[in-house]
Design a protein around this motif. Structure first.
Motif, mmCIF file in Angstrom:
data_model
loop_
_atom_site.group_PDB
_atom_site.id
_atom_site.type_symbol
_atom_site.label_atom_id
_atom_site.label_comp_id
_atom_site.label_asym_id
_atom_site.label_seq_id
_atom_site.Cartn_x
_atom_site.Cartn_y
_atom_site.Cartn_z
ATOM 1 N N GLU A 155 0.853 -1.167 0.000
ATOM 2 C CA GLU A 155 0.000 0.000 0.000
ATOM 3 C C GLU A 155 0.894 1.223 0.000
ATOM 4 N N THR A 156 0.628 2.133 -0.904
ATOM 5 C CA THR A 156 1.441 3.346 -0.984
ATOM 6 C C THR A 156 0.547 4.564 -0.884
ATOM 7 N N HIS A 157 1.074 5.611 -0.327
ATOM 8 C CA HIS A 157 0.391 6.906 -0.241
ATOM 9 C C HIS A 157 1.340 7.925 -0.821
ATOM 10 N N VAL A 158 0.846 8.706 -1.741
ATOM 11 C CA VAL A 158 1.652 9.758 -2.363
ATOM 12 C C VAL A 158 1.147 11.086 -1.872
ATOM 13 N N SER A 159 2.064 11.902 -1.429
ATOM 14 C CA SER A 159 1.712 13.249 -0.951
ATOM 15 C C SER A 159 2.485 14.244 -1.783
ATOM 16 N N MET A 160 1.770 15.230 -2.276
ATOM 17 C CA MET A 160 2.416 16.280 -3.065
ATOM 18 C C MET A 160 2.660 17.481 -2.147
ATOM 19 N N ASP A 163 -0.061 19.637 -0.110
ATOM 20 C CA ASP A 163 -1.264 18.908 0.262
ATOM 21 C C ASP A 163 -1.395 18.905 1.784
#
Length: 164
Positions: A155-160, A163
């Motif tokens: 499971e991956t979470h991408v944060s820009m 954000d």
């Protein structure tokens, strides 16, 4: 629970040749042994409490007695050894393992003794075992391949930037 490491690369190659050459080569006509080796010390933590303590780089010899060179094309034997080593994905180039040497001695007009000498490399890995024979790093271990845990999913979470 992981299985004990029970087969060396030499045993695997010997069993492959015996199976491939059956029924013309019988179990009592093939012998194998290790010679001249070097322990390459490692101590690498493999996870799951296990370690690779060394690699065993050695010269292995497989002797095929009564090889029926008139019934079996000897190039088939050479191809079997070559194909097995190429298919094995063992890191032959990384560890500078020499290509096999072959020696052939005539026994009679119909049979020969074939000696195959090949450099091999076995991992010597340890897993925790309270009654194991190897004392290492403050604990007791037995020789066995360290179990390889592969994730079923990730499971991956991408944060820009910016954000919330």
């Amino acid at each position: 629970m992981s299985q004990y490491q029970t087969k060396t690369q030499l045993q695997q190659l010997t069993e492959f040749l015996l199976a491939s050459l059956s029924p013309v080569i019988k179990a009592n006509n093939i012998d194998a042994w290790q010679e001249r080796g070097t322990l390459i010390l490692s101590g690498e933590d493999k996870g799951a409490g296990g370690y690779e303590v060394a690699k065993w780089k050695h010269s292995a010899v497989i002797a095929l007695e009564k090889f029926p060179h008139r019934k079996v094309n000897p190039y088939n034997l050479l191809a079997m050894v070559s194909a097995y080593l190429l298919d094995s994905d063992w890191p032959r180039d990384i560890y500078d393992l020499a290509d096999p040497d072959i020696d052939i001695d005539m026994e009679s007009k119909d049979t020969t003794t074939v000696l195959i000498e090949v450099e091999l490399l076995d991992d010597i890995e340890l897993i925790p075992d309270d009654t194991g024979p190897v004392q290492f790093n403050g604990g007791r271990y037995r020789v066995s391949l360290v179990p390889l845990n592969i994730a079923d999913s990730i499971e991956t979470h991408v944060s820009m930037a910016g954000d919330a």
